[in-house]
Design a protein around this motif. Structure first.
Motif, PDB file in Angstrom:
ATOM      1  N   TYR A  35      16.867  21.044 -28.566  1.00 50.62           N
ATOM      2  CA  TYR A  35      15.885  20.740 -27.535  1.00 50.62           C
ATOM      3  C   TYR A  35      14.509  21.145 -28.042  1.00 50.62           C
ATOM      4  O   TYR A  35      14.365  22.035 -28.886  1.00 50.62           O
ATOM      5  CB  TYR A  35      16.167  21.522 -26.245  1.00 50.62           C
ATOM      6  N   GLY A  42       8.899  22.054 -19.469  1.00 57.75           N
ATOM      7  CA  GLY A  42      10.346  22.089 -19.515  1.00 57.75           C
ATOM      8  C   GLY A  42      10.874  21.656 -20.877  1.00 57.75           C
ATOM      9  O   GLY A  42      10.128  21.179 -21.716  1.00 57.75           O
ATOM     10  N   LEU A  43      12.185  21.859 -21.080  1.00 57.79           N
ATOM     11  CA  LEU A  43      12.788  21.467 -22.348  1.00 57.79           C
ATOM     12  C   LEU A  43      13.133  19.985 -22.320  1.00 57.79           C
ATOM     13  O   LEU A  43      13.479  19.430 -21.276  1.00 57.79           O
ATOM     14  CB  LEU A  43      14.064  22.267 -22.607  1.00 57.79           C
ATOM     15  N   PHE A  88      14.835  24.669 -29.753  1.00 60.45           N
ATOM     16  CA  PHE A  88      15.993  25.483 -29.397  1.00 60.45           C
ATOM     17  C   PHE A  88      17.280  24.758 -29.749  1.00 60.45           C
ATOM     18  O   PHE A  88      17.408  23.558 -29.515  1.00 60.45           O
ATOM     19  CB  PHE A  88      16.020  25.756 -27.886  1.00 60.45           C
ATOM     20  N   GLY A 103      19.503  29.380 -27.753  1.00 61.69           N
ATOM     21  CA  GLY A 103      18.974  30.405 -28.623  1.00 61.69           C
ATOM     22  C   GLY A 103      17.559  30.783 -28.215  1.00 61.69           C
ATOM     23  O   GLY A 103      17.009  30.240 -27.256  1.00 61.69           O
ATOM     24  N   ALA A 104      16.976  31.720 -28.964  1.00 62.24           N
ATOM     25  CA  ALA A 104      15.627  32.200 -28.660  1.00 62.24           C
ATOM     26  C   ALA A 104      14.556  31.234 -29.149  1.00 62.24           C
ATOM     27  O   ALA A 104      13.398  31.342 -28.752  1.00 62.24           O
ATOM     28  CB  ALA A 104      15.408  33.577 -29.271  1.00 62.24           C
ATOM     29  N   ARG A 107       9.413  28.713 -33.104  1.00 59.18           N
ATOM     30  CA  ARG A 107       8.102  28.194 -32.725  1.00 59.18           C
ATOM     31  C   ARG A 107       7.472  27.537 -33.945  1.00 59.18           C
ATOM     32  O   ARG A 107       7.208  28.183 -34.945  1.00 59.18           O
ATOM     33  CB  ARG A 107       7.216  29.325 -32.202  1.00 59.18           C
TER      34      ARG A 107
ATOM     35  N   TYR B  34      21.241  23.746 -12.378  1.00 57.15           N
ATOM     36  CA  TYR B  34      21.076  25.042 -13.048  1.00 57.15           C
ATOM     37  C   TYR B  34      19.693  25.627 -12.747  1.00 57.15           C
ATOM     38  O   TYR B  34      18.716  24.900 -12.657  1.00 57.15           O
ATOM     39  CB  TYR B  34      21.182  24.884 -14.567  1.00 57.15           C
ATOM     40  N   TYR B  36      17.302  28.532 -14.634  1.00 55.97           N
ATOM     41  CA  TYR B  36      17.113  29.401 -15.793  1.00 55.97           C
ATOM     42  C   TYR B  36      15.815  30.186 -15.605  1.00 55.97           C
ATOM     43  O   TYR B  36      14.883  29.742 -14.928  1.00 55.97           O
ATOM     44  CB  TYR B  36      16.956  28.590 -17.084  1.00 55.97           C
ATOM     45  N   GLN B  38      12.914  32.126 -18.173  1.00 60.67           N
ATOM     46  CA  GLN B  38      12.479  32.246 -19.555  1.00 60.67           C
ATOM     47  C   GLN B  38      11.343  33.259 -19.611  1.00 60.67           C
ATOM     48  O   GLN B  38      10.297  33.056 -19.006  1.00 60.67           O
ATOM     49  CB  GLN B  38      12.020  30.895 -20.102  1.00 60.67           C
ATOM     50  N   GLY B  41       7.831  33.532 -24.724  1.00 61.49           N
ATOM     51  CA  GLY B  41       8.227  33.451 -26.117  1.00 61.49           C
ATOM     52  C   GLY B  41       9.702  33.674 -26.377  1.00 61.49           C
ATOM     53  O   GLY B  41      10.093  33.954 -27.507  1.00 61.49           O
ATOM     54  N   ARG B  42      10.506  33.540 -25.347  1.00 59.76           N
ATOM     55  CA  ARG B  42      11.936  33.815 -25.513  1.00 59.76           C
ATOM     56  C   ARG B  42      12.769  32.603 -25.135  1.00 59.76           C
ATOM     57  O   ARG B  42      12.270  31.560 -24.742  1.00 59.76           O
ATOM     58  CB  ARG B  42      12.329  35.003 -24.618  1.00 59.76           C
ATOM     59  N   GLY B  43      14.081  32.774 -25.266  1.00 60.97           N
ATOM     60  CA  GLY B  43      15.011  31.722 -24.893  1.00 60.97           C
ATOM     61  C   GLY B  43      15.270  31.704 -23.404  1.00 60.97           C
ATOM     62  O   GLY B  43      14.602  32.378 -22.628  1.00 60.97           O
ATOM     63  N   LEU B  44      16.251  30.919 -23.006  1.00 57.95           N
ATOM     64  CA  LEU B  44      16.552  30.732 -21.592  1.00 57.95           C
ATOM     65  C   LEU B  44      17.731  31.594 -21.161  1.00 57.95           C
ATOM     66  O   LEU B  44      18.732  31.683 -21.873  1.00 57.95           O
ATOM     67  CB  LEU B  44      16.910  29.266 -21.324  1.00 57.95           C
ATOM     68  N   PHE B  88       9.043  32.373 -16.236  1.00 55.80           N
ATOM     69  CA  PHE B  88       8.972  30.919 -16.135  1.00 55.80           C
ATOM     70  C   PHE B  88      10.354  30.453 -15.704  1.00 55.80           C
ATOM     71  O   PHE B  88      11.342  30.690 -16.393  1.00 55.80           O
ATOM     72  CB  PHE B  88       8.582  30.353 -17.495  1.00 55.80           C
ATOM     73  N   LEU B  90      13.015  27.554 -14.728  1.00 53.07           N
ATOM     74  CA  LEU B  90      13.323  26.165 -15.028  1.00 53.07           C
ATOM     75  C   LEU B  90      14.582  25.726 -14.294  1.00 53.07           C
ATOM     76  O   LEU B  90      15.591  26.430 -14.298  1.00 53.07           O
ATOM     77  CB  LEU B  90      13.539  25.987 -16.538  1.00 53.07           C
ATOM     78  N   GLN B 102      21.466  18.466 -20.804  1.00 55.17           N
ATOM     79  CA  GLN B 102      20.768  18.914 -19.601  1.00 55.17           C
ATOM     80  C   GLN B 102      19.346  18.363 -19.603  1.00 55.17           C
ATOM     81  O   GLN B 102      18.711  18.251 -20.644  1.00 55.17           O
ATOM     82  CB  GLN B 102      20.746  20.444 -19.541  1.00 55.17           C
ATOM     83  N   PHE B 104      15.600  18.862 -17.884  1.00 53.47           N
ATOM     84  CA  PHE B 104      14.849  19.951 -17.287  1.00 53.47           C
ATOM     85  C   PHE B 104      13.663  19.473 -16.467  1.00 53.47           C
ATOM     86  O   PHE B 104      13.025  18.459 -16.779  1.00 53.47           O
ATOM     87  CB  PHE B 104      14.327  20.884 -18.390  1.00 53.47           C
ATOM     88  N   GLY B 105      13.369  20.259 -15.436  1.00 53.19           N
ATOM     89  CA  GLY B 105      12.161  20.055 -14.677  1.00 53.19           C
ATOM     90  C   GLY B 105      10.973  20.662 -15.404  1.00 53.19           C
ATOM     91  O   GLY B 105      11.128  21.280 -16.456  1.00 53.19           O
ATOM     92  N   PRO B 106       9.785  20.520 -14.825  1.00 50.33           N
ATOM     93  CA  PRO B 106       8.564  21.009 -15.489  1.00 50.33           C
ATOM     94  C   PRO B 106       8.390  22.521 -15.424  1.00 50.33           C
ATOM     95  O   PRO B 106       7.563  23.075 -16.133  1.00 50.33           O
ATOM     96  CB  PRO B 106       7.454  20.298 -14.728  1.00 50.33           C
ATOM     97  N   ARG B 109       5.843  28.721 -13.014  1.00 46.46           N
ATOM     98  CA  ARG B 109       5.425  30.012 -13.581  1.00 46.46           C
ATOM     99  C   ARG B 109       5.168  30.957 -12.433  1.00 46.46           C
ATOM    100  O   ARG B 109       4.300  30.710 -11.596  1.00 46.46           O
ATOM    101  CB  ARG B 109       4.159  29.851 -14.424  1.00 46.46           C
TER     102      ARG B 109
END
Lengths: 112, 113
Positions: A35, A42-43, A88, A103-104, A107, B34, B36, B38, B41-44, B88, B90, B102, B104-106, B109
């Motif tokens: 993704y 969003g993703l 991701f 995953g994290a 970037r 779902y 999520y 976030q 700077g990290r994952g979900l 954030f 999602l 999946q 995702f929506g926008p 925050r």
């Protein structure tokens, strides 16, 4: 730890260069997805590769999957500034069903 | 075609105030839904998922709850926000029957002060 872990955490390249991102996972999977996420958005799903596939292409994207090494790579060829985003990998969580572990991320920054 | 909406886009709330984030999906029936979170700077982190109206599964114990009053509506709530609820959020959907991809929506925050 997470099922999917990307490497590197961050990558900075010049426009026109290729960008390669890697993902490692721990348990057996039947598919792996990549993704993309633009900052503050969003993703967006890029590509899904199944466990019986070794390579898949979509435009400038090339994904490989090595189930023996439990790893995948995403290659973006001839990168553009618009490719700047976080990428991701995502794998199904054990036990079947529809839950996905992300995953994290890596970037990517593409300099014009 | 299918679309997913989330609102609000941005929210600043004081500690201890309630929260309600809404997500709606159009163009599909009986989706898996779902929520999520976030961190920067990290994952979900999967918070909740739902396979049908009124069916909610929680992934982690926390200060939040979710509800699915209609087939294509998913709501994230809190009675009293904590500073640690900032992030954030999602919403996503996938096809019924274990479809993998999946959508995702926008995102929303949320900043708790």
């Amino acid at each position: 730890s997470q099922q999917g872990e990307e490497d590197p955490q961050a990558l900075s390249i010049q426009e026109g260069e290729n960008a390669t991102m890697n993902c490692s996972y721990k348990t057996s999977i039947n598919n792996l997805q990549w993704y993309r996420q633009n900052s503050g958005r969003g993703l967006v799903h890029l590509i899904l590769i199944r466990s019986n596939e070794r390579e898949k292409h979509s435009g400038r994207l090339r994904v490989t999957l090595d189930t023996s090494k439990k790893s995948s790579s995403l290659l973006i060829t001839a990168s553009r500034a618009a490719d700047t985003a976080s990428y991701f990998c995502a794998t199904p969580r054990g036990g079947g069903g529809f839950k996905t572990i992300f995953g994290a991320g890596t970037r990517l920054f593409v300099k014009a | 075609s299918q679309t997913i909406h989330q609102w609000p886009a941005t929210l600043v709330q004081p500690v201890g105030s309630p929260l309600s984030l809404e997500c709606t999906v159009e163009g599909t029936s009986n989706p898996n839904l779902y929520w999520y979170r976030q961190a920067a700077g990290r994952g979900l982190q999967l918070l909740f998922y739902s396979v049908g109206i009124g069916q909610i599964s929680s992934e982690v114990p926390q200060n939040l709850s979710a509800s699915r009053p209609q087939d294509r509506q998913f709501i994230l709530s809190s009675k009293k926000l904590l500073l640690s609820d900032s992030g954030f959020y999602l919403c996503a959907w996938s096809g019924a029957g274990g479809r993998e991809t999946q959508y995702f929506g926008p995102g929303t925050r949320l900043l708790v002060l």
